[in-house]
Design an enzyme around this catalytic site. Structure first.
Site, mmCIF file in Angstrom:
data_model
loop_
_atom_site.group_PDB
_atom_site.id
_atom_site.type_symbol
_atom_site.label_atom_id
_atom_site.label_comp_id
_atom_site.label_asym_id
_atom_site.label_seq_id
_atom_site.Cartn_x
_atom_site.Cartn_y
_atom_site.Cartn_z
ATOM 1 C CB THR A 95 -0.894 0.024 1.254
ATOM 2 O OG1 THR A 95 -1.660 -1.171 1.301
ATOM 3 C CG2 THR A 95 -1.835 1.230 1.215
ATOM 4 C CE LYS A 170 -4.907 -1.285 1.627
ATOM 5 N NZ LYS A 170 -5.756 -2.123 2.457
ATOM 6 C CE LYS A 239 1.751 1.985 4.805
ATOM 7 N NZ LYS A 239 1.106 1.066 3.901
#
Ligand code: NAP
Length: 289
Positions: A95, A170, A239
């Site tokens: 990701t 995502k 993150k």
């Protein structure tokens, strides 16, 4: 087809194991040795560098912690790019932000190979059970060629178009997940603080319109407020929030709730909870109540 796998963390080790079990010839590399040895014990070949993985394989998959880790295994004389050549494929399932993915695509094309970004939804258990949702974008030819591999790791596969679309999809998915978990944390804190039975509270949630598999999975652990062994490390969720907020900034899109949610995850990081499961964000909220 020879498959390479770089990055054998929680997700990568389970995904690579499924490829070995499916009968593919798999060559692996990981920075630390424990995961390498685990996969070697299952029948994977190990090599000393990401470059050697790319040199030996038709398709290299990477599953890295964050953009910094993607670049660490991608670039340089020992990196994946150095081992790519015409006809090969590079699939990054980490990701990351769309810019990192687009740079990976540009460099891969310069090496004569094809690129796909393919981040996943689903955690440790879906990775083990090969029931991940895989969001792919980039070179359609590589997607078509890789279907037999991706199907051994996921149950729902989507092709979303140009490189960057899957990264953005995502991040949008994960900001919803992060917000839902902070809302559940606050509900648990309020219920506990006002003398309600938490088992009954979770039962009420599960009986109504907000019932969902994540609350069912994480709710009892958050109510117990004990250990939070990582399925999805909290540092990775923070993150994802950071990258989602940066994307929103680029688009001029206000994300009121996500900005606050991000502060809660940052507070959890500051409490030393980064390697715990992301459900440990509830600790920060309950500590204040
Ligand atoms: P993880 O267990 O922390 O594994 C991260 C991997 O990156 C490890 O192989 C680690 O190597 C490697 N790495 C980190 N920094 C590196 C560096 N500087 N150089 C080389 N290698 C480095 O993470 P994960 O949970 O498997 O997640 C992997 C990716 O999938 C992340 O992008 C995450 O956001 C995403 N994701 C995770 C989940 C989940 O539920 N866990 C679900 C969906 C998506 P070492 O083993 O040597 O540390």
């Amino acid at each position: 087809m020879k498959i390479g796998f770089v990055g054998l963390g929680i997700m990568g080790s389970a995904m690579a194991a499924n490829l070995v079990k499916a009968g593919f010839q798999v060559t692996v590399w990981n920075r630390s040795s424990d995961a390498r040895n685990l996969l070697a014990g299952m029948g994977a070949a190990t090599v000393p560098t990401p470059r050697a993985v790319a040199e030996r394989c038709d398709i290299v998959i990477a599953m890295m912690a964050n953009p910094v880790a993607v670049i660490a295994v991608r670039d340089g004389s020992d990196g994946i790019l150095a081992g790519l050549s015409s006809g090969k494929g590079y699939i990054d399932m980490s990701t990351v932000d769309a810019d990192t993915s687009r740079e990976s695509a540009r460099l891969t094309h310069a090496a004569g190979a094809l690129f796909l970004e393919a981040p996943v939804a689903g955690s440790r258990k879906p990775a083990e059970d090969a029931t991940l949702t895989i969001m792919a974008a980039g070179d359609r030819e590589l997607y078509d060629r890789s279907l037999s591999i991706l199907e051994k790791m996921g149950k729902k596969l989507l092709f979303l178009g140009e490189t960057g679309s899957a990264a953005r999809m995502k991040l949008a998915n994960n900001l919803v997940m992060a917000g839902m978990l902070t809302a559940l944390s606050e509900g648990i804190a309020l219920a506990a603080g006002s003398g309600l039975d938490l088992g009954q509270f979770l039962d009420v949630l599960d009986s109504g319109a907000v019932a969902n598999p994540m609350f069912r999975l994480k709710g009892p652990q958050m109510a117990a407020n004990g250990e939070f062994p990582a399925a999805f490390p909290l540092k990775h969720m923070q993150k994802d929030l950071r990258l989602a907020l940066r994307l929103a900034e680029e688009n001029g899109q206000p994300l009121f709730t996500t900005a606050v949610v991000n502060e809660q995850y940052k507070a959890a990081l500051a409490e030393g909870l980064g390697d715990c499961d992301f459900a440990a964000v509830s600790r920060v909220i309950r500590k204040l109540s």
